[in-house]
Design a protein around this motif. Structure first.
Motif, PDB file in Angstrom:
ATOM      1  N   TYR A 150       4.218  10.239  -7.434  1.00  0.00           N
ATOM      2  CA  TYR A 150       5.118  10.641  -8.492  1.00  0.00           C
ATOM      3  C   TYR A 150       4.135  11.322  -9.932  1.00  0.00           C
ATOM      4  CZ  TYR A 150       8.906   7.576  -6.592  1.00  0.00           C
ATOM      5  OH  TYR A 150       9.535   7.286  -6.084  1.00  0.00           O
ATOM      6  N   ALA A 151       3.214  10.464  -9.987  1.00  0.00           N
ATOM      7  CA  ALA A 151       2.423  10.941 -11.228  1.00  0.00           C
ATOM      8  C   ALA A 151       1.610  12.106 -11.101  1.00  0.00           C
ATOM      9  CB  ALA A 151       1.404   9.873 -11.629  1.00  0.00           C
ATOM     10  N   ALA A 181       6.433   8.306 -13.990  1.00  0.00           N
ATOM     11  CA  ALA A 181       6.109   9.693 -14.163  1.00  0.00           C
ATOM     12  C   ALA A 181       7.058   9.900 -15.451  1.00  0.00           C
ATOM     13  CB  ALA A 181       6.399  10.583 -13.008  1.00  0.00           C
ATOM     14  N   PRO A 182       6.777   9.422 -16.504  1.00  0.00           N
ATOM     15  CA  PRO A 182       7.712   9.787 -17.618  1.00  0.00           C
ATOM     16  C   PRO A 182       7.907  11.297 -18.193  1.00  0.00           C
ATOM     17  CG  PRO A 182       5.703   8.673 -18.651  1.00  0.00           C
ATOM     18  CD  PRO A 182       5.769   8.589 -17.016  1.00  0.00           C
ATOM     19  N   ASN A 183       7.015  12.033 -17.842  1.00  0.00           N
ATOM     20  CA  ASN A 183       7.346  13.208 -18.307  1.00  0.00           C
ATOM     21  C   ASN A 183       7.511  14.362 -17.229  1.00  0.00           C
ATOM     22  OD1 ASN A 183       6.062  12.292 -20.837  1.00  0.00           O
ATOM     23  ND2 ASN A 183       3.953  12.554 -19.899  1.00  0.00           N
ATOM     24  N   THR A 184       7.516  13.825 -15.773  1.00  0.00           N
ATOM     25  CA  THR A 184       7.893  14.716 -14.678  1.00  0.00           C
ATOM     26  C   THR A 184       9.525  14.978 -14.844  1.00  0.00           C
ATOM     27  OG1 THR A 184       6.054  13.820 -13.603  1.00  0.00           O
ATOM     28  CG2 THR A 184       7.523  15.191 -12.255  1.00  0.00           C
ATOM     29  N   ARG A 219       0.915  -1.185  -0.020  1.00  0.00           N
ATOM     30  CA  ARG A 219      -0.203   0.166  -0.083  1.00  0.00           C
ATOM     31  C   ARG A 219       0.984   1.271   0.048  1.00  0.00           C
ATOM     32  NH1 ARG A 219      -5.541  -1.249   3.565  1.00  0.00           N
ATOM     33  NH2 ARG A 219      -6.279  -3.046   2.155  1.00  0.00           N
ATOM     34  N   LEU A 220       1.882   1.278   0.712  1.00  0.00           N
ATOM     35  CA  LEU A 220       2.900   2.557   0.456  1.00  0.00           C
ATOM     36  C   LEU A 220       3.396   2.661  -0.485  1.00  0.00           C
ATOM     37  CD1 LEU A 220       5.065   1.980   4.114  1.00  0.00           C
ATOM     38  CD2 LEU A 220       2.947   3.415   3.795  1.00  0.00           C
ATOM     39  N   ASN A 221       3.645   1.847  -1.333  1.00  0.00           N
ATOM     40  CA  ASN A 221       4.305   1.723  -2.539  1.00  0.00           C
ATOM     41  C   ASN A 221       3.351   2.103  -3.734  1.00  0.00           C
ATOM     42  OD1 ASN A 221       6.763   0.897  -2.307  1.00  0.00           O
ATOM     43  ND2 ASN A 221       6.724  -1.169  -3.525  1.00  0.00           N
ATOM     44  N   GLU A 222       2.020   2.013  -3.515  1.00  0.00           N
ATOM     45  CA  GLU A 222       0.997   2.501  -4.250  1.00  0.00           C
ATOM     46  C   GLU A 222       0.627   3.888  -4.033  1.00  0.00           C
ATOM     47  OE1 GLU A 222      -2.469  -0.141  -3.281  1.00  0.00           O
ATOM     48  OE2 GLU A 222      -1.466  -1.723  -4.500  1.00  0.00           O
ATOM     49  N   VAL A 223       0.728   4.450  -2.700  1.00  0.00           N
ATOM     50  CA  VAL A 223       1.064   5.970  -2.345  1.00  0.00           C
ATOM     51  C   VAL A 223       2.169   6.534  -3.168  1.00  0.00           C
ATOM     52  CG1 VAL A 223       1.412   7.304  -0.561  1.00  0.00           C
ATOM     53  CG2 VAL A 223      -0.219   5.667  -0.056  1.00  0.00           C
TER      54      VAL A 223
END
Length: 306
Positions: A90-91, A121-124, A81-85
């Protein structure tokens, strides 16, 4: 809303996330930039459990720092769940700062995190931050800057800082602000975080519980505030009833220490931090309960806010 939108021309604002291996100084840096303790820091990796927004107000910009839990290979439902957060965060941000300590070699863990950032987040845009300058020699710092720059590639900015000695923090804020889009203030200028007070208090108790334990039980500790009421005999004093959850009876013995002394000093330490936060006298009534394997039980996780 005028007080937020009435901003000078060219004003920049946005959300920024520090990412990096556990214990690379992300929370310490967040606190130093905001100028107030909003993220707990402890000796164990993976101490941060929820994104905390700290607000840095400047004349030309407003920088909102999102302090995410460290991204790691999950071993429990809590870890998942932490990883999902983290991935959601990121996105959602305008800029990602990858933190690498000056005194530790860049390794596969750092590359794994960068790969994940680029995947989610490829565009960040990403900038590099070399932390803990005060713990390394000039040569170590120089080598780290070059290696981090090569790893990030292209024209990525890389900034060396020390949160502890407040070195180069303004430089870092200048570099961050320059990368943010033009926009209004999202928060009033006297706002430092959007964490509610109960959450901040429970985090301070958890920090005191983890202090000095190293790796013995970092993830097994959770804190719930039961209630906060004015003292019947002294309205200026706040009584806080809180519960410290652990997963096994053996952990309770560790937390309590010999003759209960460790637990007493934990309560004193937490109380001192809470008084500083609230600027008010506090009585902390803290009880310890065993909630068996709560990290892997969806019902317990829900109850504790995960």
């Amino acid at each position: 809303m005028d007080m937020f939108t009435d901003t000078p021309e060219g004003f920049r604002s946005g959300f920024v996330s520090f990412v990096g291996r556990p214990n690379t100084g992300k929370s310490t840096l967040t606190n130093a930039l905001v100028g107030e303790k909003i993220a707990i820091t402890a000796d164990q990796p993976e101490t941060t459990r929820r994104p905390i927004r700290g607000v840095v107000n400047r004349d030309d910009s407003q920088i909102i720092l999102v302090d995410t839990p460290g991204l790691h290979r999950p071993r429990t439902l809590l870890g998942k769940r932490l990883n999902e957060v983290v991935q959601d965060t990121y996105a959602d941000v305008d800029l990602i700062c990858l933190t690498v300590p000056a005194d530790e070699k860049i390794g596969p863990g750092d590359r794994w995190i960068l790969d994940n950032v680029r995947k989610f987040a490829p565009n960040t845009p990403v900038i590099g931050v070399v932390t803990k300058l005060d713990k390394a020699t000039k040569d170590q710092v120089g080598a780290q800057l070059i290696e981090l720059h090569e790893m990030l590639g292209g024209a990525a900015d890389v900034v060396p800082v020390s949160a502890t000695t407040a070195t180069q923090l303004d430089v870092l804020l200048d570099v961050i602000a320059a990368q943010l889009p033009e926009g209004p203030r999202f928060y009033p200028t006297d706002h430092v975080t959007d964490e509610d007070m109960e959450t901040r208090i429970s985090e301070l108790i958890r920090e005191a519980a983890l202090s000095g334990l190293r790796d013995e039980l970092p993830h097994s500790v959770a804190v719930e505030i039961d209630e906060m009421l004015p003292d019947e005999n002294n309205p200026d004093k706040l009584v806080i009833h809180a519960i410290l959850y652990l997963e096994r009876p053996g952990q309770k013995r560790i937390i309590e220490g010999k003759d209960g002394r460790r637990f007493q000093s934990l309560v004193q330490r937490a109380r001192k931090e809470i008084i500083a936060l609230l600027d008010q006298n506090v009585h902390l009534d803290l009880r310890v309960k065993i909630l068996k394997n709560w990290q892997s039980d969806p019902k317990s996780l829900g109850r504790l806010g995960f």
